[in-house]
Structures are given as C-alpha cells and as structure tokens.
Design a protein around this motif. Structure first.
Motif, PDB file in Angstrom:
ATOM      1  N   ARG A 287       0.789  -1.168   0.058  1.00  0.00           N
ATOM      2  CA  ARG A 287      -0.146  -0.028   0.095  1.00  0.00           C
ATOM      3  C   ARG A 287       0.923   1.057  -0.030  1.00  0.00           C
ATOM      4  O   ARG A 287       0.266   2.589  -0.377  1.00  0.00           O
ATOM      5  CB  ARG A 287      -0.997   0.067   1.132  1.00  0.00           C
ATOM      6  N   ASN A 288       2.022   1.286   0.489  1.00  0.00           N
ATOM      7  CA  ASN A 288       2.866   2.216   0.597  1.00  0.00           C
ATOM      8  C   ASN A 288       3.909   2.409  -0.802  1.00  0.00           C
ATOM      9  O   ASN A 288       4.742   3.339  -0.929  1.00  0.00           O
ATOM     10  CB  ASN A 288       3.784   2.250   1.689  1.00  0.00           C
ATOM     11  N   GLY A 289       3.833   1.614  -1.937  1.00  0.00           N
ATOM     12  CA  GLY A 289       4.383   1.390  -2.928  1.00  0.00           C
ATOM     13  C   GLY A 289       5.790   0.893  -2.777  1.00  0.00           C
ATOM     14  O   GLY A 289       6.566   0.811  -3.846  1.00  0.00           O
ATOM     15  N   ALA A 290       6.137   0.080  -1.457  1.00  0.00           N
ATOM     16  CA  ALA A 290       7.269  -0.602  -1.314  1.00  0.00           C
ATOM     17  C   ALA A 290       7.111  -1.991  -1.893  1.00  0.00           C
ATOM     18  O   ALA A 290       5.991  -2.586  -1.850  1.00  0.00           O
ATOM     19  CB  ALA A 290       7.712  -0.553  -0.070  1.00  0.00           C
ATOM     20  N   VAL A 291       8.323  -2.733  -1.985  1.00  0.00           N
ATOM     21  CA  VAL A 291       8.291  -4.309  -2.448  1.00  0.00           C
ATOM     22  C   VAL A 291       7.952  -4.892  -1.200  1.00  0.00           C
ATOM     23  O   VAL A 291       8.649  -4.678  -0.143  1.00  0.00           O
ATOM     24  CB  VAL A 291       9.450  -4.519  -2.964  1.00  0.00           C
ATOM     25  N   PRO A 292       6.995  -5.806  -1.220  1.00  0.00           N
ATOM     26  CA  PRO A 292       6.534  -6.588  -0.247  1.00  0.00           C
ATOM     27  C   PRO A 292       7.834  -7.594   0.199  1.00  0.00           C
ATOM     28  O   PRO A 292       8.461  -8.073  -0.730  1.00  0.00           O
ATOM     29  CB  PRO A 292       5.392  -7.261  -0.262  1.00  0.00           C
ATOM     30  N   GLY A 293       7.924  -8.033   1.690  1.00  0.00           N
ATOM     31  CA  GLY A 293       8.676  -9.067   1.923  1.00  0.00           C
ATOM     32  C   GLY A 293       8.335 -10.531   1.303  1.00  0.00           C
ATOM     33  O   GLY A 293       7.168 -10.732   0.933  1.00  0.00           O
ATOM     34  N   PRO A 294       9.030 -11.532   1.378  1.00  0.00           N
ATOM     35  CA  PRO A 294       8.911 -12.750   1.046  1.00  0.00           C
ATOM     36  C   PRO A 294       7.481 -13.339   1.739  1.00  0.00           C
ATOM     37  O   PRO A 294       7.368 -13.119   3.046  1.00  0.00           O
ATOM     38  CB  PRO A 294      10.076 -13.723   1.606  1.00  0.00           C
ATOM     39  N   GLY A 295       6.630 -13.836   1.066  1.00  0.00           N
ATOM     40  CA  GLY A 295       5.413 -14.277   1.445  1.00  0.00           C
ATOM     41  C   GLY A 295       4.320 -13.529   1.749  1.00  0.00           C
ATOM     42  O   GLY A 295       3.145 -13.739   2.349  1.00  0.00           O
ATOM     43  N   GLU A 296       4.786 -12.059   1.595  1.00  0.00           N
ATOM     44  CA  GLU A 296       3.766 -11.038   2.039  1.00  0.00           C
ATOM     45  C   GLU A 296       3.100 -10.586   0.657  1.00  0.00           C
ATOM     46  O   GLU A 296       3.805 -10.446  -0.558  1.00  0.00           O
ATOM     47  CB  GLU A 296       4.451  -9.699   2.282  1.00  0.00           C
ATOM     48  N   PRO A 297       1.664 -10.326   0.654  1.00  0.00           N
ATOM     49  CA  PRO A 297       0.868 -10.070  -0.268  1.00  0.00           C
ATOM     50  C   PRO A 297       1.152  -8.445  -1.042  1.00  0.00           C
ATOM     51  O   PRO A 297       1.451  -7.539  -0.331  1.00  0.00           O
ATOM     52  CB  PRO A 297      -0.478 -10.071  -0.260  1.00  0.00           C
ATOM     53  N   GLY A 298       1.109  -8.402  -2.231  1.00  0.00           N
ATOM     54  CA  GLY A 298       1.252  -6.870  -2.888  1.00  0.00           C
ATOM     55  C   GLY A 298       0.410  -6.658  -3.884  1.00  0.00           C
ATOM     56  O   GLY A 298       0.049  -7.904  -4.814  1.00  0.00           O
ATOM     57  N   GLU A 299       0.140  -5.746  -4.602  1.00  0.00           N
ATOM     58  CA  GLU A 299      -0.560  -5.295  -5.713  1.00  0.00           C
ATOM     59  C   GLU A 299       0.203  -5.765  -6.867  1.00  0.00           C
ATOM     60  O   GLU A 299       1.293  -5.591  -7.112  1.00  0.00           O
ATOM     61  CB  GLU A 299      -1.066  -3.893  -5.843  1.00  0.00           C
ATOM     62  N   LEU A 300      -0.486  -6.581  -7.648  1.00  0.00           N
ATOM     63  CA  LEU A 300       0.376  -7.156  -9.060  1.00  0.00           C
ATOM     64  C   LEU A 300       0.259  -6.059 -10.128  1.00  0.00           C
ATOM     65  O   LEU A 300      -0.718  -5.869 -10.478  1.00  0.00           O
ATOM     66  CB  LEU A 300      -0.133  -8.517  -9.329  1.00  0.00           C
ATOM     67  N   CYS A 301       1.506  -5.546 -10.592  1.00  0.00           N
ATOM     68  CA  CYS A 301       1.412  -4.630 -11.584  1.00  0.00           C
ATOM     69  C   CYS A 301       2.193  -5.158 -12.670  1.00  0.00           C
ATOM     70  O   CYS A 301       3.115  -6.146 -12.573  1.00  0.00           O
ATOM     71  CB  CYS A 301       2.132  -3.427 -11.189  1.00  0.00           C
TER      72      CYS A 301
ATOM     73  N   PRO B 149       7.996   2.750 -12.276  1.00  0.00           N
ATOM     74  CA  PRO B 149       8.855   3.532 -11.212  1.00  0.00           C
ATOM     75  C   PRO B 149      10.406   3.556 -11.495  1.00  0.00           C
ATOM     76  O   PRO B 149      11.162   4.340 -10.764  1.00  0.00           O
ATOM     77  CB  PRO B 149       8.750   2.666  -9.948  1.00  0.00           C
ATOM     78  N   LEU B 150      10.744   2.513 -12.294  1.00  0.00           N
ATOM     79  CA  LEU B 150      12.215   2.390 -12.567  1.00  0.00           C
ATOM     80  C   LEU B 150      12.840   2.809 -14.278  1.00  0.00           C
ATOM     81  O   LEU B 150      13.849   3.053 -14.352  1.00  0.00           O
ATOM     82  CB  LEU B 150      12.735   0.990 -12.213  1.00  0.00           C
ATOM     83  N   ARG B 151      11.726   2.894 -14.883  1.00  0.00           N
ATOM     84  CA  ARG B 151      12.150   3.318 -16.365  1.00  0.00           C
ATOM     85  C   ARG B 151      11.178   4.520 -16.867  1.00  0.00           C
ATOM     86  O   ARG B 151      10.049   4.287 -17.227  1.00  0.00           O
ATOM     87  CB  ARG B 151      11.869   1.942 -17.021  1.00  0.00           C
TER      88      ARG B 151
END
Length: 505
Positions: free
Chosen positions: A341-355, A380-382
């Motif tokens: 939700r903060n735009g950071a990469v989630p840790g292993p096994g933690e969910p995040g929005e799939l982009c 965010p990187l390119r």
C-alpha cells in the motif's frame, strides 16, 4: 512474435494454402479460403468508406465467416470492436456510441436490432450495417498481397469490461501486443498447432487463445454453434464426450467444473494436448478430473489490460495433491512488480498489488484519459514507460512462483467474467421502486440484496430480472434477489459485503 496476427495468417496461407483452417457447420475451409474470404470483407468495407483508424463492430455467431470478417477489418487498418449477440440493445447502444463505430458487421436477423442501436447513439456520422450473408455474393476477393502489412503499433481491438461507476470501459489493445501474446502462447502451449474448439463469445478476451493462437501456428479452429455462451459450453461437452483429439482448449475454472459434471465420473474420452485455464482463481478440485486425459495443463493469469495472459504455471499432480495451484511466472518479456500500500516491495510471502509492464500492455481506456492515467501509471524504474496496476494481490511463494491472493477492491470474478458490483448496483437503483442495492457472490451464483424505497415494497424477482436483462449483459444479471430493510455497513460507513455474504439466503 514480430509483426501482426493477420500478416502471419497470410504467410501461412501462402506457404500451406490447402491446410485446414476452420471447420464449422458449413464444412471445412483452408487457409487459402480463409484469406480469400477476408479479402472479400476488406473490399466490402473499403467500398463503404472504412479507412485505417475507423472502428468496426462485429456482432456474429461462432462461425468461419466471423474470422474472415475480423481479418478483413484488420487488413483495412480498422479497429475491431466485438459485440456479443446475446447482449441487450442498451449495451450495444453504449458501445457503438462510445467507440464511434463506422460500420457494424452482423447477420441479417440481427440487422434491425443493430440499426435501432445505431439510431439511438449521438450524432457521429453514418454507421453502415453490413450483413454477412451478402458479402460472398457482392464482392470478389482482391490479391491479399496487394495490401500493406499491418502496423504493429496500430490498435487491433477494443474490448469492453465492467465499470465500477456503472459505465463499461473499452480497453484498446495494439496489434503488437496481440502478436506478442500469440507468439508466447505458441511457444509454451504444446497443442497450439492442433484443433481448438471455439465455444466462448468473441467479446470475451479469453477467446483470443482459442482463435488466434491456433491460426497463427497452423492449427484449426472448430466453432461450436450458437450465439449463447452456454450453448457453446453444451456443444463443447458433446464434443468432448467423443474420442477426439484436441490441440488446445481454453476455458475458465467454473466452466471446467461444469464440463466435468456433465461428462460424469468417467470424464472425457477426448485427448487434450494443452488445457489452458484462465479468467478466475483455479482450485485443485476443479482440475483434478482432467489430469489423466490431458498432456499439459496450464494456469494462465492476465487481465484484459495486459492482453489475455502474462503469467503462466504448469499445473503438476503435486500441486493438485497439495491443494495449492500457483499462477506461475511471467511470459517472456513481461515484467511483474509487486507493491504494498505504500508502494514498497513486499517481503517474502507477503502480498502486494500485482503490476504488469512489458510489450503486452494495452494502450489504455478508450475516451477515459483520467482512468488510463490512474490505472497505467509511470514505471517506477524506467522513465517513459508505463505499467498496469491490476488491483489483484499476489505473493511470491517458496517455490519462486507467484500465487494469487485476492483483490484490493470490490471487483469480483464470476464464471470467468470480470464484474464490477457497482455497475449492477447502479442499474438496479435506476428502478423506481429500489432505494439501495448490493451484489455479492454466494457459492455459484450472483445474489442481489435490495432495499425498497421508503414506504414502498421491492419489485418481484421476475420484474427485477426483466429490468436488468434489458440493460445488462446476461453474465451481470443476478440469479437471486433478497429484500432487506437496510444494508450493513462497516464502522467507517462503507458497505460491509462480508456481512452480506454471511447472511442466510
């Protein structure tokens, strides 16, 4: 795959003109006959004034002529807009107005209804109606090679999906994005060059796998007769009840389960090389009956905005035994980014929005620049590149594969269709006797909860069904209606859908 799908089909017709391309109720046609028919459509459309960049709607049943018409549209440089023959006139009216259709291709028996739909749209110039029955008689086929190659950066089609505000949104996909998906699928799906049953509507993006993957790799398409999606499913069950060889079969998990029930405990005698499953989350019990008769089973993930599929998993018996089926790894060239939700990469096994980023990204939403900017933000990187934020949650498992973890919003998947409850609720509240409405999925059905207007009574379920059927596609009409005094809300005042699901029907 470089270039475009229509150019690849043309090359196959030049190399293997007598190779079977389509087998329907009218017989079998070759690749040469497929492109000759497409040439007649190209001529007819050009004589009607269709030029590159125009939009042409197609409202045809599953048949060889439909594929010829689509190829002919693409050869003019025009953009395909599929219309489902089973949808109400009100939905056609919206789509035809929104895409500013230059022409509509249909059957003679649908022509009067489509003229009504065109006549109700805002002033945008004449919309021609072309009946498929007249094309073979009126037009000769030009040399296919006389037409310039299709530009990969030009739009191939616009597909309309459910909208959360009650307004459907059109997703515009380029020829290059379509060709990349078709090329990747051809490499990964062993049955791509074999027979492929066509049982789902042209307006459903999963149908791309059933049509253009085999036709781009020398396969043969088998249209299942009927304009109703369920009639196609019943015809597919009849086909699979015989000992036939199927190259590639694309289907949703819900329909896969329905097929297993129809075929019975002994399963299908058909031999399937590649069973491609997509459209919604896949459970182990849904795929278990198909392990014995299928060489390759894949779980394909991808929203319309990323051109059919961008993540794929090969389903193994050990996945089914554990009861956990991943969505897998990205297609070649596709990049998957997970963000919390903060735009950071989630840790292993933690969910995040799939982009999603890469060559299969859609151009955005037709006539919806604000929504396009919201859902297709900068990478965010390119710098200069975009990504699509799906609203789906995913996590990376210990096996290194992606696993689906639900939604971050209220969108639902039902029988393979992407549904925004807000679209159904908006139409329901347009009924003069309804004050509030909410829609949820309960087991195998859509359930609508209705609050009557103050001092009144809710309409009978049959009245509501008829009201919605005039305005919404069949997949969006609830199967059950329940009257309640009020809708439950969360402490912050939002609709509590979980509380509705927990209520006894």
């Amino acid at each position: 795959m470089n270039g475009s799908v229509p150019d690849l089909v043309a090359r196959l017709a030049a190399v293997s003109p007598d190779r079977p391309a389509v087998r329907d109720g009218q017989g079998r046609i070759t690749y040469r006959e497929l492109v000759e028919g497409a040439g007649r459509w190209e001529t007819a459309l050009r004589r009607r004034g269709v030029v590159s960049g125009d939009t042409v709607a197609v409202c045809l049943p599953r048949a060889a002529v439909t594929l010829q018409a689509v190829l002919g549209i693409w050869r003019t440089g025009a953009v395909l807009v599929p219309l489902d023959p089973g949808h109400p006139v009100a939905r056609w009216q919206f789509v035809l107005a929104d895409c500013r259709a230059r022409a509509v291709v249909c059957t003679e028996d649908l022509a009067s209804r489509l003229r009504k739909a065109c006549g109700s749209t805002p002033e945008r110039g004449r919309t021609d109606i072309l009946a498929a029955e007249s094309i073979d008689v009126d037009y000769a086929s030009p040399a296919w090679s006389a037409t310039a190659p299709v530009d990969p950066d030009s739009p191939a089609y616009v597909l309309y999906t459910s909208g959360s505000t009650g307004v459907p949104k059109g997703v515009r996909v380029r020829h290059g994005a379509l060709a990349h998906y078709v090329g990747c699928a051809g490499q990964m799906y062993a049955g791509a060059s074999g027979p492929a049953p066509w049982h789902s509507p042209l307006a459903f993006d999963a149908t791309v796998t059933s049509l253009w993957v085999p036709l781009a790799h020398g396969g043969e398409v088998w249209p299942i007769p009927g304009s109703d999606p369920l009639s196609g499913l019943e015809g597919l069950a009849q086909l699979l009840a015989a000992p036939v060889d199927i190259g590639i079969l694309k289907i949703t998990p819900t329909h896969l389960e329905a097929l297993a029930n129809w075929l019975g405990p002994e399963g299908t005698p058909a031999a399937i090389t590649s069973l491609v499953i997509g459209g919604e989350a896949l459970r182990a019990d849904q795929v278990r009956p198909w392990l014995a008769r299928t060489t390759q089973i894949v779980n394909e993930y991808g929203p319309t905005e990323s051109t059919v599929g961008v993540v794929v998993a090969s389903v193994k018996p050990e996945h089914v035994a554990r009861g956990v089926i991943p969505i897998g790894r990205p297609f070649p060239g596709t990049e998957i980014l997970l963000r919390d939700r903060n735009g950071a990469v989630p840790g292993p096994g933690e969910p995040g929005e799939l982009c999603v980023a890469g060559p299969q990204l859609a151009d955005g939403y037709l006539n919806r620049p604000e929504l396009t900017e919201e859902r297709f933000p900068p990478h965010p990187l390119r710098p200069g590149e975009r990504m699509y934020c799906t609203g789906d949650l995913a996590m990376t498992g210990r096996d290194g594969e992606l696993h689906y973890a639900g939604r971050i919003d209220e969108q639902i998947k039902f029988r393979g269709q992407r549904i925004e409850p807000g679209e159904i609720e908006t139409v329901m509240c347009g009924h003069p006797e309804i004050g509030q409405a909410a829609v949820v999925v309960r087991e195998d059905r859509l359930v609508a909860y209705v609050v009557p207007r103050q001092g009144g009574a809710a309409p009978e379920p049959q009245q509501l069904t008829e009201h919605l059927a005039d305005l919404l596609p069949p997949a969006l009409v609830p199967q059950q209606f329940l009257t309640v005094r009020e809708l439950p809300v969360t402490p912050n005042g939002k609709l509590d859908r979980n509380a509705l699901r927990d209520r006894e029907p």
